[in-house]
Scaffold this active site. Structure first.
Site, PDB file in Angstrom:
ATOM      1  N   THR A 169      -1.749  -5.258   7.792  1.00 30.42           N
ATOM      2  CA  THR A 169      -0.621  -5.203   7.797  1.00 30.42           C
ATOM      3  C   THR A 169      -0.227  -6.319   8.581  1.00 30.42           C
ATOM      4  OG1 THR A 169      -0.428  -2.829   7.897  1.00 30.42           O
ATOM      5  CG2 THR A 169       0.874  -4.163   8.600  1.00 30.42           C
ATOM      6  N   VAL A 170       1.092  -6.826   7.991  1.00 29.96           N
ATOM      7  CA  VAL A 170       1.578  -7.748   9.036  1.00 29.96           C
ATOM      8  C   VAL A 170       2.836  -7.160   9.649  1.00 29.96           C
ATOM      9  CG1 VAL A 170       0.666  -9.882   8.039  1.00 29.96           C
ATOM     10  CG2 VAL A 170       2.981  -9.167   7.444  1.00 29.96           C
ATOM     11  N   SER A 193       3.415  -4.733   4.043  1.00 32.45           N
ATOM     12  CA  SER A 193       1.974  -4.564   3.858  1.00 32.45           C
ATOM     13  C   SER A 193       1.621  -4.230   2.419  1.00 32.45           C
ATOM     14  CB  SER A 193       1.480  -3.433   4.767  1.00 32.45           C
ATOM     15  OG  SER A 193       0.117  -3.149   4.556  1.00 32.45           O
ATOM     16  N   ILE A 248       2.446   1.969   7.757  1.00 33.66           N
ATOM     17  CA  ILE A 248       3.110   0.850   8.433  1.00 33.66           C
ATOM     18  C   ILE A 248       4.362   1.323   9.176  1.00 33.66           C
ATOM     19  CG2 ILE A 248       2.167  -0.872   6.884  1.00 33.66           C
ATOM     20  CD1 ILE A 248       4.848  -1.091   5.495  1.00 33.66           C
ATOM     21  N   MET A 295       0.140  -3.729  14.118  1.00 28.72           N
ATOM     22  CA  MET A 295      -0.231  -3.456  12.731  1.00 28.72           C
ATOM     23  C   MET A 295      -1.679  -3.014  12.643  1.00 28.72           C
ATOM     24  SD  MET A 295      -0.421  -7.422  11.653  1.00 28.72           S
ATOM     25  CE  MET A 295       0.744  -7.829  12.930  1.00 28.72           C
TER      26      MET A 295
END
Length: 552
Positions: A355-356, A373, A418, A438
């Site tokens: 995930t960012v 994500s 997320i 994340m």
């Protein structure tokens, strides 16, 4: 990642701050702020840029969530940009396709839910931003057409276990995510004209440019060719939702999280439990007793959220009961100070008589915590022809068990990992910080650990991210007491936790990716030499990633 002990100082700025896992995305966020955009505008521009620099973690074929702090009203807003299953999705249809067990295979097309990110970007700008979508997306369009050199951690992730799925002849669109048929190495340049064209359609036509027409047809064709059942109608009917965030107060601050179907509730439950542990606030950071209590609180919180968190539009989620003081006190009593509990069961919060991430602040004091994500790396690894992005596999988080709140069903959002994070001062409502960590099921436990590092142990934003972490199981699963510890936690503490009954695993080097990658931007009021008091943005960026925190 081999030896990442941070030597960074906390970044400081008067005019705003951007922080993400990728320096090129940070540069774009700076540009948007310099052009007069606000925190929401910069956040979406950075999220789009990350599609080019780190598609092995994020993409427009995935989902997004947003927490936005409005400095004028001191109100925290939430936007849920997650997608739903097809209207034709049922447990019976899944079983008829030959899938057994309690979960969908991660790489099956049935895990592809409607991508919510595109609509989430547009809605974030519409509700919180000040610029047009064309202005916001143009830097990412230029980046995709001109090319971006790939950074170290991203290159390693790109070449991971999913690379073979992108290279498969059964997935011809995957070549758009490769460099001459191979994952790009560090420093090699990815040029992504198909992704640029996708962004141009979204910029010029808005949501209809993605959820109708060429892109929508390509998504449906790709999913159905691989055994999925998404239709054009499913895409056309997708909508984001504006949701009131949840919060709990702890040690004078208020932690805000998105409500279910997100797992932010896990962090809130864990903090509530820790409030009921006598003497916890005086324990030394990452001491044996301290880690034991936080690990147990997180395990109890996950025991509840892995059952109760589901799409509230379909399944009732007892949020008020779960967050009540009486329930927190009840759950805290299950924690013994010297012995790890057996694998905890979910509680019964209802009285019946999993995930960012990027974050931005602007000179006006607004803040945006934004997360986007694909779920598992490249998600499903399925790439619609001519589109330049992979489709997420969020449906892998559904449970294939009739009667479970998170059982797969028609037009339903899955349990979502997320979670953006935002913290205000409990009394004044002023912004304290925007942040997040994340990484799958690590995210809520990362929120708890980083927040405690800041408010309970007085660490700076950068030091709070540098500090070694734990991760319960691969995320939350595992045998009784199973917990990964990061190198930097002392051998004595490791041994003492093991003696308590925790199944301890020490992770070093690149395995530290399990502990997530975070960003923190904190608001501080500091004295100036002219006798005034000035707002200073103090920020840190996780050394486990490629990025940094950069002044606007």
């Amino acid at each position: 990642m081999e030896n990442f002990n941070s030597r960074r100082s906390t970044a400081l700025s008067l005019d705003g701050m951007v922080a993400s896992t990728q320096p090129l995305a940070n540069r774009i966020g700076q540009r948007i702020l310099a052009q007069g955009g606000n925190a929401a505008d910069a956040a979406v521009a950075m999220a789009a840029a990350l599609n080019v620099t780190e598609p092995c973690s994020t993409g427009i074929g995935g989902d997004c969530f947003c927490l936005y702090f409005d400095a004028t009203t001191k109100k925290v807003h939430g936007l849920n940009g997650s997608g739903r299953t097809s209207a034709n999705t049922t447990l019976e249809a899944v079983r008829a396709s030959g899938i057994a067990g309690d979960k969908l295979p991660w790489d099956h097309a049935l895990t592809v839910t409607v991508p919510g990110a595109a609509a989430g970007w547009v809605d974030t700008i519409e509700h919180f931003g000040t610029m047009t979508m064309q202005q916001v997306l143009q830097p990412a369009i230029d980046l995709a057409r001109q090319g971006a050199p790939i950074h170290h951690v991203a290159a390693r992730s790109w070449a991971g276990a999913q690379a073979s799925a992108l290279q498969s002849s059964a997935n011809p669109g995957g070549q758009a995510m490769l460099l001459q048929g191979q994952p790009p190495a560090e420093g090699q340049v990815m040029v992504m004209p198909e992704l640029a064209a996708t962004f141009e359609l979204l910029a010029s036509k808005g949501k209809s440019g993605f959820y109708q027409g060429r892109i929508a047809q390509a998504i449906v064709d790709c999913v159905q060719e691989h055994g999925g059942i998404l239709t054009l109608e499913d895409l056309e009917q997708h909508r984001s939702t504006l949701d009131d965030p949840l919060y709990v107060d702890y040690a004078g601050v208020r932690l805000w999280e998105m409500p279910p179907n997100g797992q932010g509730l896990t962090a809130l439950l864990a903090l509530n439990i820790l409030e009921h542990i006598p003497g916890f606030e005086s324990l030394e950071i990452n001491s044996t007793q301290y880690l034991h209590f936080v690990i147990e609180a997180v395990r109890l919180a996950f025991a509840d959220t892995t059952f109760y968190v589901a799409d509230p539009a379909v399944s009732a989620v007892p949020i008020a009961e779960l967050l009540s003081e009486s329930y927190a006190a009840q759950r805290a009593k299950l924690i013994r100070p010297d012995v790890a509990m057996a694998e905890p069961d979910r509680g019964s919060p209802v009285n019946s008589c999993d995930t960012v991430l990027l974050t931005v602040t602007d000179k006006a004091g607004n803040a945006c915590s934004f997360i986007n994500s694909n779920y598992m790396g490249f998600g499903s690894c399925l790439v619609p022809t001519g589109c330049g992005f992979t489709l997420q596999n969020r449906g892998a988080n559904f449970v294939l068990q009739s009667g479970h709140p998170n059982c797969i069903g028609p037009r339903k959002r899955p349990y979502h990992t997320i979670i953006p994070g935002l913290v205000t001062n409990a009394d004044s409502g002023e912004l304290y910080m925007t942040f997040g960590v994340m990484g799958g099921f690590m995210q809520p436990q990362g929120h708890v650990q980083v927040l405690l590092n800041l408010i309970q142990h007085g660490l700076s934003p950068q030091a709070a991210l540098d500090a070694p972490r734990f991760c319960v199981g691969p995320g939350h699963e595992g045998a009784a007491g199973g917990v990964a510890l990061e190198e930097g936690i002392s051998a004595q503490v490791q041994a003492e936790l093991a003696a308590m009954g925790h199944e301890v695993e020490l992770l070093t080097g690149y395995d530290r990716s399990r502990f997530g990658r975070g960003q923190v931007i904190r608001q501080e009021m500091q004295a100036a030499s002219d006798g005034t008091t000035r707002r200073v943005w103090a920020a840190g960026s996780d050394p486990r990633g490629d990025g940094a925190a950069v002044p606007a």
